[in-house]
Scaffold this motif. Sequence first.
Motif, PDB file in Angstrom:
ATOM      1  N   ASP A  96      -4.782   6.521   1.689  1.00 17.28           N
ATOM      2  CA  ASP A  96      -6.140   6.797   1.230  1.00 17.28           C
ATOM      3  C   ASP A  96      -6.791   5.570   0.592  1.00 17.28           C
ATOM      4  O   ASP A  96      -8.010   5.516   0.455  1.00 17.28           O
ATOM      5  CB  ASP A  96      -6.147   7.946   0.218  1.00 17.28           C
ATOM      6  N   SER A  97      -5.991   4.572   0.196  1.00 17.55           N
ATOM      7  CA  SER A  97      -6.508   3.359  -0.443  1.00 17.55           C
ATOM      8  C   SER A  97      -6.911   2.278   0.551  1.00 17.55           C
ATOM      9  O   SER A  97      -7.489   1.265   0.166  1.00 17.55           O
ATOM     10  CB  SER A  97      -5.455   2.795  -1.398  1.00 17.55           C
ATOM     11  N   ILE A 153       0.862  -1.184   0.000  1.00 15.00           N
ATOM     12  CA  ILE A 153       0.000   0.000   0.000  1.00 15.00           C
ATOM     13  C   ILE A 153       0.894   1.228   0.000  1.00 15.00           C
ATOM     14  O   ILE A 153       1.647   1.453   0.953  1.00 15.00           O
ATOM     15  CB  ILE A 153      -0.917   0.006   1.237  1.00 15.00           C
ATOM     16  N   GLU A 154       0.804   2.011  -1.064  1.00 14.56           N
ATOM     17  CA  GLU A 154       1.670   3.183  -1.203  1.00 14.56           C
ATOM     18  C   GLU A 154       0.999   4.488  -0.783  1.00 14.56           C
ATOM     19  O   GLU A 154       1.658   5.521  -0.722  1.00 14.56           O
ATOM     20  CB  GLU A 154       2.148   3.290  -2.651  1.00 14.56           C
ATOM     21  N   ASN A 155      -0.315   4.433  -0.519  1.00 14.48           N
ATOM     22  CA  ASN A 155      -1.033   5.625  -0.107  1.00 14.48           C
ATOM     23  C   ASN A 155      -2.131   5.218   0.877  1.00 14.48           C
ATOM     24  O   ASN A 155      -2.992   4.410   0.535  1.00 14.48           O
ATOM     25  CB  ASN A 155      -1.647   6.306  -1.348  1.00 14.48           C
ATOM     26  N   PRO A 160      -6.241   2.042  -6.728  1.00  9.50           N
ATOM     27  CA  PRO A 160      -5.076   2.923  -6.904  1.00  9.50           C
ATOM     28  C   PRO A 160      -4.092   2.816  -5.728  1.00  9.50           C
ATOM     29  O   PRO A 160      -4.509   2.685  -4.573  1.00  9.50           O
ATOM     30  CB  PRO A 160      -5.686   4.324  -6.954  1.00  9.50           C
ATOM     31  N   TYR A 161      -2.809   2.853  -6.052  1.00  8.86           N
ATOM     32  CA  TYR A 161      -1.707   2.827  -5.074  1.00  8.86           C
ATOM     33  C   TYR A 161      -1.590   1.497  -4.336  1.00  8.86           C
ATOM     34  O   TYR A 161      -0.978   1.421  -3.275  1.00  8.86           O
ATOM     35  CB  TYR A 161      -1.819   3.983  -4.074  1.00  8.86           C
ATOM     36  N   ILE A 162      -2.186   0.442  -4.892  1.00 12.37           N
ATOM     37  CA  ILE A 162      -2.092  -0.897  -4.310  1.00 12.37           C
ATOM     38  C   ILE A 162      -1.436  -1.816  -5.336  1.00 12.37           C
ATOM     39  O   ILE A 162      -1.816  -1.826  -6.503  1.00 12.37           O
ATOM     40  CB  ILE A 162      -3.488  -1.463  -3.962  1.00 12.37           C
ATOM     41  N   THR A 163      -0.464  -2.588  -4.887  1.00 15.00           N
ATOM     42  CA  THR A 163       0.135  -3.631  -5.714  1.00 15.00           C
ATOM     43  C   THR A 163      -0.112  -4.956  -5.010  1.00 15.00           C
ATOM     44  O   THR A 163       0.111  -5.066  -3.799  1.00 15.00           O
ATOM     45  CB  THR A 163       1.660  -3.417  -5.862  1.00 15.00           C
ATOM     46  N   ARG A 190       9.727   4.154   4.664  1.00 10.55           N
ATOM     47  CA  ARG A 190       9.378   4.331   3.249  1.00 10.55           C
ATOM     48  C   ARG A 190       7.937   4.812   3.065  1.00 10.55           C
ATOM     49  O   ARG A 190       7.471   4.960   1.951  1.00 10.55           O
ATOM     50  CB  ARG A 190       9.568   3.019   2.492  1.00 10.55           C
ATOM     51  N   ASN A 191       7.229   5.027   4.168  1.00 13.07           N
ATOM     52  CA  ASN A 191       5.841   5.500   4.158  1.00 13.07           C
ATOM     53  C   ASN A 191       4.919   4.571   3.361  1.00 13.07           C
ATOM     54  O   ASN A 191       4.090   5.033   2.567  1.00 13.07           O
ATOM     55  CB  ASN A 191       5.768   6.931   3.634  1.00 13.07           C
ATOM     56  N   ILE A 192       5.079   3.264   3.559  1.00 13.35           N
ATOM     57  CA  ILE A 192       4.218   2.263   2.930  1.00 13.35           C
ATOM     58  C   ILE A 192       3.778   1.254   3.988  1.00 13.35           C
ATOM     59  O   ILE A 192       4.304   1.249   5.099  1.00 13.35           O
ATOM     60  CB  ILE A 192       4.912   1.510   1.769  1.00 13.35           C
TER      61      ILE A 192
END
Length: 85
Positions: free
Chosen positions: A16-17, A12-14, A70-73, A43-45
């Motif tokens: 908000d997701s 999770i990179e954000n 969005p912002y999820i891998t 790394r703020n993830i």
Amino acid sequence: MQTRIAAVSIIIENPDSVEKLNTVLHDYSQYIIGRMGIPYQKRNISIICIVMDAPNDVISALSGKLGMIPYITAKTAYSKLFDAE
């Protein structure tokens, strides 16, 4: 129906997701064996690993839905073991 064990790794990179992510995971909660989350503040993830016991199509559907947020891998590793229920 045959089921498999799978591990879904999620990055999770954000933040908000997260709400959308949790909604999708809740929809598949009957198949989830366990969940481990690790916040990586440097790394703020955040990293989450979900372990499932489910039919192939259910595992693929979950992974696909997660990948559309969005912002999820999300990547999935499948066991070779099948089990008939």
